[in-house]
Each structure stands twice: as C-alpha cells, then as structure tokens.
Motif scaffolding. Structure first.
Motif, short mmCIF file in Angstrom:
data_model
loop_
_atom_site.label_atom_id
_atom_site.label_comp_id
_atom_site.label_asym_id
_atom_site.label_seq_id
_atom_site.Cartn_x
_atom_site.Cartn_y
_atom_site.Cartn_z
N ARG A 228 0.79 -1.36 -0.03
CA ARG A 228 -0.01 -0.02 0.12
C ARG A 228 0.92 1.34 0.12
O ARG A 228 0.69 2.17 -0.85
N PHE A 229 1.92 1.21 0.75
CA PHE A 229 2.58 2.50 1.01
C PHE A 229 4.02 2.62 0.27
O PHE A 229 4.52 3.63 0.10
N PHE A 230 4.47 1.43 -0.09
CA PHE A 230 5.86 1.34 -0.62
C PHE A 230 5.65 1.27 -2.16
O PHE A 230 6.21 1.94 -3.20
N GLU A 231 4.69 0.12 -2.85
CA GLU A 231 4.31 -0.05 -4.15
C GLU A 231 3.16 0.76 -4.53
O GLU A 231 2.84 0.84 -5.56
N ASP A 232 2.68 1.43 -3.74
CA ASP A 232 1.43 2.38 -3.87
C ASP A 232 0.39 1.97 -4.54
O ASP A 232 -0.33 2.48 -5.61
N LEU A 233 0.25 0.66 -4.29
CA LEU A 233 -1.02 -0.22 -4.84
C LEU A 233 -2.40 0.20 -4.14
O LEU A 233 -2.41 0.54 -3.02
N SER A 234 -3.55 0.21 -4.93
CA SER A 234 -4.54 0.61 -4.23
C SER A 234 -5.23 -0.83 -3.53
O SER A 234 -4.74 -1.71 -3.68
N GLN A 235 -6.40 -0.62 -2.82
CA GLN A 235 -6.85 -1.64 -2.00
C GLN A 235 -7.39 -2.62 -2.94
O GLN A 235 -7.33 -3.85 -2.48
N SER A 236 -8.21 -2.36 -4.25
CA SER A 236 -8.53 -3.36 -4.97
C SER A 236 -7.12 -4.16 -5.57
O SER A 236 -7.40 -5.29 -5.79
N GLY A 237 -6.07 -3.30 -5.92
CA GLY A 237 -5.03 -4.07 -6.40
C GLY A 237 -4.28 -5.11 -5.49
O GLY A 237 -3.81 -6.36 -5.76
N ILE A 238 -4.26 -4.66 -4.00
CA ILE A 238 -3.72 -5.74 -2.91
C ILE A 238 -4.80 -6.69 -2.84
O ILE A 238 -4.30 -7.96 -2.55
N ALA A 239 -5.99 -6.43 -2.83
CA ALA A 239 -7.01 -7.63 -2.87
C ALA A 239 -6.76 -8.50 -4.04
O ALA A 239 -7.15 -9.79 -3.64
N ALA A 240 -6.72 -8.10 -5.22
CA ALA A 240 -6.44 -8.92 -6.40
C ALA A 240 -5.24 -9.87 -6.12
O ALA A 240 -5.14 -11.01 -6.43
N ARG A 241 -4.22 -9.21 -5.29
CA ARG A 241 -2.99 -10.15 -5.43
C ARG A 241 -3.10 -10.99 -4.21
O ARG A 241 -2.50 -12.09 -4.19
N LEU A 242 -3.79 -10.80 -3.22
CA LEU A 242 -3.95 -11.61 -1.85
C LEU A 242 -5.23 -12.70 -2.15
O LEU A 242 -5.27 -13.63 -1.31
#
Length: 275
Positions: A228-242
C-alpha cells in the motif's frame, strides 16, 4: 585689600565662559555641593553645575562624531558621564576638569564598546580591533606607503600576527548585513544562499518510533503495508494480489495502522506477535 563678596546666589553664580574656554570656575559651587545633604537644594545646585559644564561634555562627544553614531546620542551619553563625574567629584582632590574629562571620555568609549556593535564581541577583541585600526591608518598615511601587511601591522603594534588577524576580522564585524543585501556582482540576496530544512527531518522521529512496532507485525500485515505505502497499490490491487475482497483489505489496513499507532503512543500496549 579687597573683601570677598558675600556668599549670595549672585556672588556664587557661574562666571561667564571665557573665549574658547568651556571650563567655568565652579570651585565654590562644588564646595557647597559637598556640604549639602540630599534634597531640593542639592538637586538644584547639581543641575546648575551640569548646565555649566555641559559645553565641555558636548565638546568631548564631538571627538567621536565620525564613528558612525548619531551626534545627539553621543551628547546624551557624554551628559550622563558628566552627571556621574559631578556626583563622584571630591573638591578637595583637585580641579573638576581633570576628573571630569577622563570620566566623560570613558563613558562615551563604553557606549561604543557595549552598545554599538551589532553582535556582542569580547572586550579583548574590541581592543584588538581598535589597535589594528589605528595602526593601519598610521601606516597608510606614511609617504609612499601601500596597504600594510599583517606582519607590518604586527611589527608596528607589538601584537602577534594571530592577534592582528583577529583584529582585522573584527573590523568587518562591527555591523551586520541584512539578509536582503545583494553581494556585489552576484544578483542574488544573502537569503538565497541559506539552506532550507530537509522535509525528511519531520518524519525521522515518527519512523524510528514505528520501527519496533512494524517489526512485530506478522509477515502478511507487513506485506500489505509494503504494497500500500511503498508500491502504492490501491486496496483493490492488494485484494487481487492476495485473493481477498477489497473490503477485507480495507479492514486489515485499518486494524494494522491502529495497532502500530497504539504501540507508538503507549509502548505498554504492545501485544503479542500476530495480535
């Protein structure tokens, strides 16, 4: 033999000043002043003496007129020195002028030493400055002379070269420059040469305070913060990765940040690894 006039106010009044002479005959007045107790009579006589000798005080102040200080200010300082001299003078120990001149001169010099420097400079440095200034003037006024060297000034004054260097530096430290001043030929102000606070300084303390708490987080929580804070992914991007919902990522982020914040604000709130 002529008799001495009676001790009337008219007889004891200050005699008119002689031509080119600002030292009135006030011996009788000082004798009276020494015998008077504190009170209106003494204050009136003291004021009379101050008025009588004020021209001399102004003359002494005039000797310092070319040193960058307002003449009226110097006259006030000299008048203060005159009042001190009148209060301290003992008529049984000689002429008032012999006592007043060094007293008033010392007061004016003290004014220059303590009040006219833009920065507070040790007295020793001020004395070195004055000796170097006078020596440089004397050496420059000699026929065929050039700008005196440090060694030349040292030989003339008996100072060491290190002391002369200190005095020369003090010559340029008598007054300060405004930060808005523009050095010759540079086209910019002194303010432009000043550094600015590093914006990273404001987060150093916070970063160090959070370091321990972050190290205690489970690996998955640290991965979420990194994304979230270093790769600057959105919450939806993090959700897709996890492989979870965006709402679940939002709750996780809220929980993780709240835990870190609580532990930073109160170290006793540390929970076990994993929370």
């Amino acid at each position: 033999m002529p008799t001495r006039p009676a001790n009337t106010p008219a007889a004891e009044a200050v005699r008119p000043l002689r031509s080119h002479d600002d030292a009135p005959d006030t011996a009788a007045l000082f004798t009276r002043l020494a015998a008077l107790p504190d009170g209106p009579g003494r204050e009136a006589l003291r004021a009379e003496l101050t008025t009588a000798w004020l021209p001399m005080a102004h003359r002494i102040a005039g000797r310092f007129r070319d040193r960058g200080e307002n003449v009226e200010d110097l006259r006030q300082v000299a008048a203060l020195g005159l009042v001190k001299a009148i209060d301290r003078f003992d008529p049984g120990r000689g002429a008032f002028e012999s006592y007043a001149v060094p007293t008033i001169t010392g007061e004016v010099k003290r004014h220059f030493r303590d009040r006219t420097w833009a920065l507070r400079v040790p007295r020793r440095v001020q004395e070195l400055r004055n000796r170097v200034r006078v020596a440089r003037r004397d050496l420059t006024e000699r026929p065929g002379s050039q700008a005196p060297s440090v060694a030349g000034i040292a030989g003339h004054t008996g100072l060491t070269e290190a002391e002369v260097t200190t005095g020369l530096e003090a010559l340029d430290s008598y007054s300060t420059l405004s930060l808005d001043a523009e050095p010759a030929g540079e086209g910019s102000t002194l303010t432009d040469s000043l550094g600015a606070p590093d914006p990273a300084y404001s987060v150093v303390v916070d970063r160090e305070a959070a370091r321990r708490s972050l190290s205690r987080l489970p690996q998955r929580d640290r991965d979420i913060l990194y994304m979230r804070f270093f790769e600057d992914l959105s919450q939806s991007g993090i959700a897709a990765r996890l492989g979870v919902s965006q709402m679940h990522v939002s709750r996780l982020l809220h929980h993780i940040c709240a835990r870190v914040r609580a532990e930073v604000q109160d170290p006793r709130a540390d929970g076990p690894p994993g929370g």
